[in-house]
Design an enzyme around this catalytic site. Structure first.
Site, mmCIF file in Angstrom:
data_model
loop_
_atom_site.group_PDB
_atom_site.id
_atom_site.type_symbol
_atom_site.label_atom_id
_atom_site.label_comp_id
_atom_site.label_asym_id
_atom_site.label_seq_id
_atom_site.Cartn_x
_atom_site.Cartn_y
_atom_site.Cartn_z
ATOM 1 C CD GLU A 259 89.737 -37.828 26.982
ATOM 2 O OE1 GLU A 259 90.901 -38.049 26.607
ATOM 3 O OE2 GLU A 259 88.861 -37.318 26.244
ATOM 4 C CB SER B 142 94.598 -34.116 34.980
ATOM 5 O OG SER B 142 93.379 -34.539 34.429
#
Lengths: 350, 350
Positions: free
Chosen positions: B80, B243
């Protein structure tokens, strides 16, 4: 403003037996307009009869104790602070445990019934954080609750918290919508200085022990010299506390409310005098009341000569109001119709 | 960033069966220093062993999935979002239902044990309002709760809410204290652009259906051209989500995290590249991702070449990033060590 004994019953004495009074005001300013053509001359908030205002203020939990007027504005001193009514602008500023937002529905009905205005052009509801929020009456215990109520009346309302959340902060609710292009805004500006931890000698002036009349306190404190050419309507409460309204022929106003008790001293100064710089006025106010802490807010719209004053305040390193003030933080906001600066200061530790 | 399936279990499917993912990150940046004399060379956050970081990140509810480094900075892609560790600055940015503030106590212990730093110089904890706060884990459901926890670790912490309270807003907790005069601050600046309501065609690039690798998405989207000379470490999640970390020899970084799902699309861009104006970078980012709404924040301290950029953004009428953006509000704050601007925009209705 510390009110007289029977008005203070809303704030019970605490465990130490000291009766607390919340000087921090709720400030509601509403501008009305009309979407219809036709003579604008008859449209006037001052067409609302006095009795109707008195009924409205009962809902707010305060009453009229003094009144003065000129062609531009009706100025009321209230048992808890002040009300100013001009053609299309209402300012209702009330302290203690008053409930100004409870009067919104009947107020909007009165405006519709008596004034010919059919639209709210802008709303500003603001206040500093209370010293003791738990003593407030719904919806005023929490800003979120106040906002929820305001949102039921207004579209495009937005809520802001300036300064440090839940400690020293200043709340604002306003309509952040574009003005209709056909209506040119009136120039408008508001300076407010909210002071705490005030000099006890200065505060003693606003007690019946030291002054026998409001006029004496107004002169002795130097309030009469703050802004020249104001017709002053002042009131000294029993046993202490002070309120004043000042009005000029131009329609400009000033208003000062003082809670002098050392444990919770509070003074508010507010004016809409148009100036290209507020530095001198701010210095005079600080010299007069000698606070330990204060917050300054300046609003100005594009039509105002004061349009650069929010930026001036934002660069307050250059000003610093005499040199011994520590600026904790300053926030400068550009809204659609107004610029705003909100700045927090405290006395530099000596 | 949309994470892979097992990591997403924290966010249950809603009544319509769509699994929600909270792209909005919690961003924690801490600067450490030492009050003691002696060689500064051995003091380094990168002395903390990898295994210790991994244990720490378990508390945060995420894990390391990629790593790159240079002399200046260790850059981790997390399940995350991201973590950047340099000599005395830690940046931990995590999305979803992660709990970065739960790691504060063990983090401060690790720093004490392994790095030789004995003081927190500054802290910045910030985030946008969540899309679904009720899905967060304590203390992250409410900013007040996060502040209460931070206050147990830091003195002089102050909490701010910029933008419109409880709707489009950006929360910040920072230490608003004067730096000790003997320690000169490093130049520091951070640009962040948090985007929602993004173009669905652009977002489709960040799915396994359209791109077979992160590298392909990085090229196809134009991310590789946003800031030149970045060594890029990118990751494309299954079935979607992206990401990337970029690092330069100078130690500057950029990081981008993408949640592409149409119902809750979210992209964050962050970099600390020093520039005298961020206008071009902001335009490139907006051109690349085509958001419907975004908030820009710029921090800069007095030592930074970017010191005037918060003011520049504050006067964004002149910039307006291509001309079809409506600035809802902009707030410019002067803190003791940093200037900050936070501005909210949406696509002008066409």
């Amino acid at each position: 403003m510390a009110a007289n004994t029977e008005i203070r019953t809303g704030s019970p004495a605490d465990h130490s037996g000291v009766q607390f009074f919340e000087g921090v005001e709720k400030l509601l300013e509403i501008w009305f307009t009309s979407t219809e053509d036709g003579s604008d001359k008859q449209r006037d908030l001052r067409n609302i009869p006095r009795q109707k205002w008195e009924n409205l203020l009962k809902i707010v939990r305060c009453e009229i104790i003094s009144f003065c007027q000129n062609d531009q504005v009706d100025a009321y001193v209230l048992s808890e602070s002040s009300m100013f009514v001009s053609k299309r602008r209402l300012i209702l500023k009330t302290c203690g445990t008053t409930t100004p937002l409870q009067c919104l529905e009947p107020l909007l009905s009165l405006v519709e019934q008596y004034t010919g205005f059919d639209e709210v052009e802008d709303v500003f509801y603001s206040r500093k954080n209370y010293k003791r929020p738990e003593l407030q009456i719904s919806p005023h215990q929490a800003f979120e609750e106040e906002v929820a109520l305001l949102d039921t009346f207004f579209e495009d309302g937005e809520a802001y918290c300036l300064g440090s959340v839940d400690t020293d902060c200043w709340y604002l609710y306003t309509l952040n919508k574009e003005k209709c292009s056909q209506t040119k805004s009136d120039p408008d500006q508001t300076l407010e200085i909210l002071m705490t931890h005030l000099d006890s000698e200065v505060m003693s002036i606003f007690t019946r022990d030291v002054c026998s009349s409001a006029a004496e306190a107004t002169v002795k404190s130097g309030i009469e010299k703050l802004i020249p050419n104001m017709v002053i309507d002042d009131f000294l409460f029993e046993p202490c506390g002070y309120s004043m309204n000042g009005v000029m022929k131009s329609g400009c106003y000033m208003t000062i409310h003082i809670t002098p008790e050392p444990d919770f001293s509070y003074v508010s100064f507010e004016s809409n005098i148009p100036q290209a710089s507020y530095n001198e006025v701010i210095c005079r106010v600080l010299d007069t009341f000698k606070p330990g802490k204060f917050v300054v807010t300046v609003f100005a719209n594009k039509e105002s000569v004061a349009i650069d004053t929010p930026k001036e305040l934002d660069q307050a390193d250059k000003l610093s109001f005499g040199g011994d003030w520590l600026c904790h933080d300053v926030q400068y906001c550009r809204f659609k119709n107004y610029d705003l600066t909100c700045a927090f200061y405290s006395k530099f530790p000596s």
